[in-house]
Design a protein around this motif. Structure first.
Motif, PDB file in Angstrom:
ATOM      1  N   ALA A 155       0.746  -1.225   0.105  1.00 17.94           N
ATOM      2  CA  ALA A 155       0.068   0.078   0.181  1.00 17.94           C
ATOM      3  C   ALA A 155       0.820   1.319   0.084  1.00 17.94           C
ATOM      4  O   ALA A 155       1.521   1.287   0.758  1.00 17.94           O
ATOM      5  N   VAL A 203      -3.677   5.606   1.389  1.00 12.22           N
ATOM      6  CA  VAL A 203      -4.888   5.633   1.798  1.00 12.22           C
ATOM      7  C   VAL A 203      -5.721   7.164   1.280  1.00 12.22           C
ATOM      8  O   VAL A 203      -5.206   7.894   2.205  1.00 12.22           O
ATOM      9  N   VAL A 232      -7.428   2.528  -1.415  1.00 12.41           N
ATOM     10  CA  VAL A 232      -6.185   2.285  -0.987  1.00 12.41           C
ATOM     11  C   VAL A 232      -5.467   1.917  -2.444  1.00 12.41           C
ATOM     12  O   VAL A 232      -5.450   1.269  -3.243  1.00 12.41           O
ATOM     13  N   VAL A 238     -11.023   0.530   6.527  1.00 11.59           N
ATOM     14  CA  VAL A 238      -9.419   0.199   6.452  1.00 11.59           C
ATOM     15  C   VAL A 238      -8.997  -0.002   7.908  1.00 11.59           C
ATOM     16  O   VAL A 238      -9.248   0.767   8.639  1.00 11.59           O
TER      17      VAL A 238
END
Length: 509
Positions: A240, A243, A253, A275
């Protein structure tokens, strides 16, 4: 007939014990899950790697019977039978030329440790007498007190009659391994949690459990299998990069593009209703949307404070002999550079000889020492503790280093640890570094995952995270003491010991 609404979708960022726990607890209620892990495996800090025919764990993780949340995770993974849990706390403490034994009785706590202390030969008779009032005084401490958070364990022990030798020969056995910091420098609040919960509460609380199989199988492989059965989507090697909170609700994301050295967010985009950021503090601070600084309530520490959380290293010295040199499954040591040593022969797959692993917590003095020098120091040290080792041939000796193994659990750490909530509904954080009431351990990691699920359900609404089908967990509640079941009513956060390390091992021949 009205079409049934789809269950909400939650992205869990991080596949360590905290992320695994959150993903399982949510998936059990029917929530659609995407678990993102930047490494090519689940398990996070508790992992294994191959060295020739050996399967080597990155650290010598143990747990205690009082670790109810972690044991609950093992049960859900179907791995309870893959660990060995003592029926009675029993530790052999070695020193060059001698040994002592700490073994509890069947008396109720805290009397169950009385006989062990009375016969502990590594302390003088006078030192043993002075331990008792100090231990009783510790039972009266409140680990949740901000005043304790600012104090050093060594100062408190010295004020309660514990001299240098007693602190090294007794108290350090448990606090250094649990808190991964030099005993005198440990955060008093966290040390009190360890001592009160494990050693001075229920008589069976400190019974020690050790993995009987590699950690990679115990956690990572088992979690992947269970999440697959729960129809969760697991994305490995998926990092990731950002966000984003959407004005209309929900999140994007953004994944790093493959091969991007800087981890830019030019890769795939995943849409989620909620999340869970189950990652180390410096990564959580980078991923958090600007408007989502932790602040529920306002006095909670935010990203700027998270970045002040230091880390402590753990070093492991692995030695393979051509023959058995001890029958002990594990032992502690005093008056020796060795702290704890574990027999990893069976779990590693070794067929001949014996494989011992030395675990060195609070290893600042060893983190930058070359493997050859550590070998020169620790092979003779093992021979002093196990005389048969002096006659055995060393088949292999190597070192693994966890430079950022745990948070640095020193005075003032408590004020830097955030709760699971952020100021953005549907976005929560997890990890053993968050405010679980426990040290940075496997138990703390699992508790943080449960805390995150409860907070997510509160901020998004309990009904929403049960989905259109209103499913409750099909496998029953998590054990009492682990923060209760995240699939039922939302209870208050638990306020309450082996270190849980947090980085891939650096191996040296």
């Amino acid at each position: 007939m009205t079409a049934q609404a789809a269950a909400p979708h939650v992205a869990v960022v991080g596949g360590g014990l905290a992320g695994i726990t959150a993903a399982i607890a949510l998936a059990e209620t029917g929530t659609r899950i995407t678990l993102l892990e930047s490494k090519p495996r689940l398990g996070g800090a508790t992992c294994s790697f191959s060295r020739g025919e050996l399967t080597v764990d990155n650290g010598q993780h143990v747990f205690l019977r009082c670790c109810s949340a972690y044991r609950g995770l093992l049960a859900r993974l179907g791995m309870t039978g893959s660990v060995t849990l003592q029926d009675r706390f029993d530790v052999t403490v070695l020193r060059p030329g001698g040994r002592a034994r700490l073994r509890r009785t069947v008396l109720p706590g805290p009397l169950h440790m009385g006989q062990a202390l009375a016969s502990y030969q590594h302390l003088s008779f006078a030192e043993r007498l002075r331990v008792v009032p100090a231990a009783l005084a510790m039972t009266r401490l409140d680990p949740a007190s901000p005043e304790l958070d600012g104090q050093r364990l060594g100062d408190w022990l010295a004020a309660h009659g514990q001299g240098e030798h007693a602190r090294r020969a007794l108290w350090d056995l448990f606090t250094v391994s649990a808190l991964n910091v030099a005993g005198d420098d440990a955060n008093l609040a966290l040390a009190a949690t360890v001592v009160k919960t494990a050693l001075l509460s229920g008589r069976d609380a400190a019974d020690i459990g050790i993995p009987a199989i590699p950690l990679g199988d115990l956690h990572g492989q088992a979690a992947a299998s269970l999440l697959g059965r729960l129809r969760a989507r697991v994305r490995l090697s998926a990092k990731a990069a950002a966000v984003e909170a959407l004005p209309s609700g929900g999140f994007l994301v953004r994944l790093a593009s493959r091969g991007a050295a800087g981890g830019n967010g030019d890769g795939e985009v995943i849409r989620a209703d909620g999340v869970v950021l189950a990652v180390p503090p410096e990564i959580a601070a980078c991923l958090l949307p600007p408007a989502a600084g932790n602040g529920a309530p306002a006095q909670q520490p935010g990203p700027a404070e998270w970045l002040q959380i230091g880390t402590s290293p753990i070093v492991n010295v692995h030695v393979v002999y051509d023959r058995r040199v001890t029958r002990l499954p594990f032992a502690a040591a005093v008056d020796s550079p060795v702290q704890w040593v574990f027999d990893r022969t069976g779990p590693s797959g070794l067929r001949e000889g014996q494989y011992l692993a030395i675990s060195l917590s609070a290893a600042d003095a060893y983190a930058d020492v070359p493997a050859a020098r550590l070998r020169e120091q620790f092979l003779p040290a093992l021979a002093e503790l196990f005389p048969a080792a002096a006659q055995a041939r060393v088949v292999d000796c190597f070192v693994t280093k966890e430079r950022r193994a745990t948070m640095r659990q020193v005075p003032g750490m408590g004020r830097l640890r955030p709760a699971a909530a952020t100021t953005t509904a549907g976005l929560v954080i997890a990890g053993a570094w968050t405010d679980t009431g426990w040290p940075d351990t496997m138990e703390g990691a699992v508790r943080s995952g449960l805390n995150a699920v409860r907070e997510l359900r509160r901020s998004m609404g309990v009904a929403a995270l049960r989905g259109a089908h209103g499913r409750r967990p099909s496998r029953g509640s998590w054990p009492s003491g682990s923060g209760e079941s995240p699939g039922d009513a939302v209870p208050p956060r638990a306020s309450a010991v082996s270190p849980a390390v947090s980085s891939a091992p650096e191996a040296q021949a």
